[in-house]
Design an enzyme around this catalytic site. Sequence first.
Site, PDB file in Angstrom:
ATOM      1  N   ASP A 120       0.869  -1.177   0.000  1.00 60.23           N
ATOM      2  CA  ASP A 120       0.000   0.000   0.000  1.00 60.23           C
ATOM      3  C   ASP A 120       0.908   1.229   0.000  1.00 60.23           C
ATOM      4  O   ASP A 120       1.654   1.460   0.953  1.00 60.23           O
ATOM      5  CB  ASP A 120      -0.898  -0.005   1.240  1.00 60.23           C
ATOM      6  CG  ASP A 120      -2.078   0.942   1.103  1.00 60.23           C
ATOM      7  OD1 ASP A 120      -2.114   1.704   0.114  1.00 60.23           O
ATOM      8  OD2 ASP A 120      -2.952   0.919   1.984  1.00 60.23           O
ATOM      9  N   ASP A 164      -2.544   2.276  -6.287  1.00 55.38           N
ATOM     10  CA  ASP A 164      -1.504   2.300  -5.258  1.00 55.38           C
ATOM     11  C   ASP A 164      -1.525   1.111  -4.319  1.00 55.38           C
ATOM     12  O   ASP A 164      -0.891   1.151  -3.261  1.00 55.38           O
ATOM     13  CB  ASP A 164      -1.631   3.591  -4.438  1.00 55.38           C
ATOM     14  CG  ASP A 164      -2.975   3.695  -3.722  1.00 55.38           C
ATOM     15  OD1 ASP A 164      -3.930   3.037  -4.153  1.00 55.38           O
ATOM     16  OD2 ASP A 164      -3.066   4.447  -2.730  1.00 55.38           O
ATOM     17  N   GLU A 165      -2.211   0.037  -4.690  1.00 52.38           N
ATOM     18  CA  GLU A 165      -2.375  -1.079  -3.760  1.00 52.38           C
ATOM     19  C   GLU A 165      -2.460  -2.380  -4.542  1.00 52.38           C
ATOM     20  O   GLU A 165      -3.107  -2.454  -5.586  1.00 52.38           O
ATOM     21  CB  GLU A 165      -3.653  -0.860  -2.937  1.00 52.38           C
ATOM     22  CG  GLU A 165      -3.882  -1.860  -1.851  1.00 52.38           C
ATOM     23  CD  GLU A 165      -5.183  -1.597  -1.092  1.00 52.38           C
ATOM     24  OE1 GLU A 165      -5.447  -2.343  -0.135  1.00 52.38           O
ATOM     25  OE2 GLU A 165      -5.920  -0.658  -1.453  1.00 52.38           O
TER      26      GLU A 165
END
Length: 462
Positions: free
Chosen positions: A11, A105-106
């Site tokens: 993350d 983003d993860e």
Amino acid sequence: MRTAPTILHLDMDAFFASAEQAAKPSLRGKAVVVGGLGPRGVVATASYEARVFGVHSAMPMAQARRLAPNAAYLVPRFTLYREVSEQVMGLLGALSPLVEPLSLDEAFVDLEAGAAAWDEASARLAGAKLRADIRAVTGLTGSVGLAASKMLAKIASEQAKPDGLVVIEPGTERALLGPMSVRTLPGVGPATGDHLRRAGITTVDEIAEAGEDELVRLVGKAHGHALYAMALAHDERPVVAERETKSVSVEDTYDVDIHDRMRVGLEVQRLADRCVRRLRDAGLSGRTIVLKVRRYDFSTLTRSETLRGPTDDPGVVREAAARLLEAVDTTGGVRLLGVGVSGLADYTQEDLFAQAQAQALAEAAAGESAGLEHPDEEGAEEVAAEQAPPAERRWPAGHDVRHVEYGHGWVQGSGLGRVTVRFETPYSEPGRVRTFRTDDVALELADPLPLVRGAVCDRRGG
């Protein structure tokens, strides 16, 4: 469940805001809030400096401004975020063929499938190397969680924030989960959490103590079975490689409700064109055109039309969206519009192109005959067009610009015919601020620069 912590969850830390700080030296270490800046805007990401004041994602932007009036408020730059995301996903892909992106983003990674880890020591080493590589390639930080299941790896990455690495060793899961809130478990949102709280269940341990039958009675069969299993730290969900895109869509929320029917129609046409550009960028086409309308009272209507075959032609999509709009009452005002295409394929149906072309030719012919029959009106339209003032250029806060004399910079703010620019790059010292007229021909919008200077050489093969 696995006997080694070989599921990795990454993350990125405050991704949008961190990217903006990396791009803008003058904002490093300061409160930065990224999101919609209009009256109805919401926070997409807040830097850790802004979170100190209570600002968080999904908060109304007006509330964020009250909490942190001196923060920098910026419009998202998705072009930059996608570029950085592609760099990060490339690093994950080098670890394993099984990468499951959840957002820009993860992502989850199955380290075992890529032979990148097989026990705790090798998993910890892989996680540490990944964090170092992300910092070297993007200049940003990411938090890494390692565990024997997806649920626990995600919990571990939350504990690692910001900029850390946490490993949950197999055998310690029940003791770790027990005192945590029920909201920790996947699928337990505010409504389910309140329902469980009213039944006296607030922790994961209390879910396990309630028993499977009671959970089924409270939240239903499927959800009850899943909750009980997760409370016992049982999560057999595999890491699934990137799923195929099922639809492409765009939408806009308006600061002020749109009441004018013609304006609504023009907005729908503009959204259709944007949607088609995304389709073409992805090399896709689609059969089903979808129109989304959120009205003044927050009621949301969705209408769709399925074509004979897939298309990526803007004329066809505009035409279908316009037909769908005809069936929607917008007299009370519209606060959101969206256009999407689903039923995706990697080819197009030629007869649909012909349909759009024929329509365009017919419209052109109609326009020419109208001009011949009413030459005076045509002349009057030309004069009006020449006399109409040009639309004022928009300068979104935070977006990149270039000036012929001062070079690269970004917009600090604009209004009353002026735009204020700070001239700096990701590799410079904090730069100077200058103000220009919004119609200054020496100033133009520019593409984002890479966050790390070496990335320029990488793109050129150096």
